[in-house]
Scaffold this motif. Structure first.
Motif, PDB file in Angstrom:
ATOM      1  N   ARG A 168      -3.952 -77.632-125.607  1.00  0.00           N
ATOM      2  CA  ARG A 168      -4.140 -77.824-124.167  1.00  0.00           C
ATOM      3  C   ARG A 168      -3.456 -79.100-123.681  1.00  0.00           C
ATOM      4  O   ARG A 168      -3.475 -80.143-124.328  1.00  0.00           O
TER       5      ARG A 168
ATOM      6  N   SER B 264      -6.313 -79.547-130.072  1.00  0.00           N
ATOM      7  CA  SER B 264      -6.018 -78.600-129.005  1.00  0.00           C
ATOM      8  C   SER B 264      -4.534 -78.589-128.641  1.00  0.00           C
ATOM      9  O   SER B 264      -3.851 -79.598-128.705  1.00  0.00           O
TER      10      SER B 264
ATOM     11  N   SER C 198     -12.879 -77.498-120.501  1.00  0.00           N
ATOM     12  CA  SER C 198     -13.279 -78.889-120.757  1.00  0.00           C
ATOM     13  C   SER C 198     -12.697 -79.872-119.736  1.00  0.00           C
ATOM     14  O   SER C 198     -13.053 -81.052-119.751  1.00  0.00           O
TER      15      SER C 198
ATOM     16  N   ASN D 202      -3.467 -73.912-121.012  1.00  0.00           N
ATOM     17  CA  ASN D 202      -4.087 -73.694-122.308  1.00  0.00           C
ATOM     18  C   ASN D 202      -3.046 -73.741-123.428  1.00  0.00           C
ATOM     19  O   ASN D 202      -3.264 -74.360-124.472  1.00  0.00           O
TER      20      ASN D 202
ATOM     21  N   ASP E 267     -16.284 -75.677-131.254  1.00  0.00           N
ATOM     22  CA  ASP E 267     -14.874 -75.362-131.037  1.00  0.00           C
ATOM     23  C   ASP E 267     -13.996 -76.598-131.209  1.00  0.00           C
ATOM     24  O   ASP E 267     -12.893 -76.660-130.691  1.00  0.00           O
TER      25      ASP E 267
ATOM     26  N   ASP F 124     -10.317 -84.679-119.969  1.00  0.00           N
ATOM     27  CA  ASP F 124     -10.553 -83.417-120.663  1.00  0.00           C
ATOM     28  C   ASP F 124     -11.411 -83.618-121.906  1.00  0.00           C
ATOM     29  O   ASP F 124     -11.530 -82.723-122.719  1.00  0.00           O
TER      30      ASP F 124
ATOM     31  N   ASP G 152     -11.144 -70.486-123.814  1.00  0.00           N
ATOM     32  CA  ASP G 152     -10.366 -71.105-122.742  1.00  0.00           C
ATOM     33  C   ASP G 152     -10.589 -72.610-122.777  1.00  0.00           C
ATOM     34  O   ASP G 152     -11.619 -73.113-122.338  1.00  0.00           O
ATOM     35  N   GLU G 153      -9.612 -73.325-123.289  1.00  0.00           N
ATOM     36  CA  GLU G 153      -9.773 -74.764-123.472  1.00  0.00           C
ATOM     37  C   GLU G 153      -9.745 -75.542-122.151  1.00  0.00           C
ATOM     38  O   GLU G 153     -10.109 -76.717-122.123  1.00  0.00           O
TER      39      GLU G 153
END
Length: 531
Positions: A366, A364, A414, A388, A360, A436, A410-411
């Motif tokens: 995020r 991001s 991490s 997110n 993945d 993260d 669902d980030e």
């Protein structure tokens, strides 16, 4: 690994012994003039009024597991503790917990929030109270990277007892049921914070929320990062006026929401006056209300491994981090060669190769923020929260906060609180931070535990990041990754993304020889607060 039942863990929370004390006046904790508190960070510094980093001597005696060294060290610590307690007793009177040397620290991405946390400690709260108050503050001043609609993790650890840290998980079960069908997260942060405060906190819930109410109502100084993120979200700017760094910004609707929460507790969101507003924002299914009312965070013990002769604790689901640290451990780095060019290249290769297996891997959306606190009893609390997909105007509540969208992945899974300690009693080292990114976590631990850089340098040192189109490296006028290491990383595959734009902030607190040091990352623009 079998995890303890929730009931057993709840009992363990309740068994923590915090001595009671009288509360001081509210006047000092609510003096939150944003213009007088907010600071643009200066060059990195520990700024610790108690404990500038020192050498490994304790009263000129080595702290060890036995013999005269321990006796010498203990007498020295006892003398300092008694003197400090007398001074603090004169200054703060009845506000000092009986028999304790009152000190602590809070590190966040915003100076006001760090100071709110330490004022909670001064008022008689513990690190649970301080970290919760600081986290609520961050939902006010940093809606671009956290908020009541988000999720995260909390790690709790007592350095004196050295039991396995506990993890409060308010990510994994937040996209379930009817919320899953709506691609929306159950707003989980408030439920997790209130649960732990009810089990371990010392002050009232209202006392922890009140400073943030005032900050939202009276205004706070907009950070450069907040202003930059707003400028990237044109939908937000179309609906609201432009936000500029250095300006005073108020969130009146959110201040009213926080007033309700302070008065009635988290139930106003989960089974109260705001529940209907939340569910109607994403659908009319009655199952949404039921999912909201029934939500509970998960609680379990942390995983443990050894790295650079220290015990490292992390959430059980942090598989990439675990792989990265295990591979680092195989390098068998020693103190005398840990900073060589060869070692730096080996570490970079190891961290990057361990994370190439991620399916993945992406740039991001995020955003996250971390809060770390420690109190006079050596209890660490690390809270990392995020969104997110931040600043989604379509999910902006009239109550003043954003709900969070979750699509295929669902980030926030991490997000990772980290705790480490060595095995030396009394004078040993322990510390906590959150991240993260397993590659960033590996670099921090390598810099601090293996290379033995000081706390500020370990955090501020330029980093490299793995992106889908290659590796990107930060540049900094005060620090520089060795050109040989940079060249090696560029040969692997150089990304065109500017590493300085990623802004992964790390806030960290350590305790060693009964002294505390803390540092807030300049990438997050905050300053740690200690006393």
């Amino acid at each position: 690994m079998d995890t303890p039942s929730y009931q057993k863990l709840e009992q363990r929370f309740r068994n923590v012994n915090y001595e009671s004390n009288e509360s001081q006046s509210n006047d000092d904790i609510y003096d939150l003039n944003p213009h007088s508190i907010y600071n643009i960070p200066e060059p990195p510094t520990e700024e610790d009024p108690l404990t500038k980093e020192k050498n490994d001597n304790c009263c000129n005696c080595k702290c060890s597991k036995g013999g005269f060294g321990v006796i010498c060290c203990c007498f020295f610590i006892l003398s300092v503790a008694i003197t400090a307690a007398l001074i603090l007793q004169i200054k703060y009177g009845e506000n000092i917990p009986q028999g304790q040397t009152n000190h602590g620290a809070v590190a966040t991405d915003y100076t006001n929030c760090s100071q709110i946390g330490t004022k909670i400690l001064r008022k008689g709260g513990n690190s649970i109270d301080a970290a919760i108050a600081a986290t609520i503050c961050m939902t006010v001043v940093a809606p671009h990277k956290t908020g009541l609609g988000g999720g995260g993790y909390m790690m709790i650890y007592n350095q004196r007892g050295q039991e396995t840290p506990l993890i409060v998980d308010f990510v994994k079960n937040t996209v379930d049921g009817q919320f899953l069908k709506a691609n929306t997260r159950i707003p989980a942060i408030l439920k997790a914070l209130e649960l732990q405060q009810s089990l371990q906190g010392k002050l009232s819930w209202h006392e922890l929320i009140e400073p943030s109410i005032l900050l939202a109502r009276n205004g706070f100084i907009v950070s450069r990062e907040f202003a930059n993120e707003i400028s990237k979200h044109t939908d937000y700017e179309k609906k609201f006026d432009s936000v500029h760094g250095g300006e005073t910004f108020t969130r009146l609707n959110f201040s009213k929401t926080l007033e309700l929460i302070a008065q009635h507790g988290a139930d106003v969101i989960y089974n109260g006056s705001l529940s209907k507003e939340i569910t109607e924002k994403i659908g009319n299914d009655e199952g949404l209300l039921q999912d909201l009312a029934n939500y509970k965070p998960q609680v379990y013990t942390a995983n443990k491994m050894t790295l650079f002769q220290h015990s490292i604790f992390y959430p059980p689901n942090a598989n990439l981090l675990e792989l990265s640290l295990r591979d680092l451990n195989k390098l068998h780095l020693q103190k005398d060669n840990a900073s060589t060019i060869e070692a730096q290249i080996q570490v970079a290769d190891t961290l990057i190769n361990a994370n190439l297996i991620s399916q993945d891997l992406s740039i991001s959306q995020r955003k996250y923020t971390g809060v770390v606190a420690i109190d006079w009893q050596g209890t660490y609390v690390s809270i990392v929260t995020g969104l997110n997909k931040p600043l989604n105007v379509s999910l902006l509540m009239d109550s003043g906060f954003f709900l969070d969208t979750v699509d295929d992945f669902d980030e926030l899974m991490s997000l990772t609180p980290i705790l480490f300690h060595d095995n030396v009693p009394i004078c040993g080292l322990s510390g906590s931070f959150n991240s993260d990114d397993p590659i960033v976590t590996g670099q921090i631990l390598y810099n601090f535990l293996a290379r033995e850089l000081n706390l500020s340098d370990s955090i501020e040192y330029p980093r490299y990041y793995l992106l889908p189109n290659g590796v990107t490296i930060e540049s900094d006028q005060n620090f520089a990754i060795d050109p040989a290491v940079t060249s090696h990383l560029n040969v692997i595959n150089s990304s065109q993304v500017n590493g300085n734009s990623l802004l992964k902030s790390i806030n960290m607190i350590i305790e060693r020889r009964n002294t505390i040091s803390s540092h807030s990352d300049s990438r997050g623009e905050g300053l740690a607060s200690r006393f």
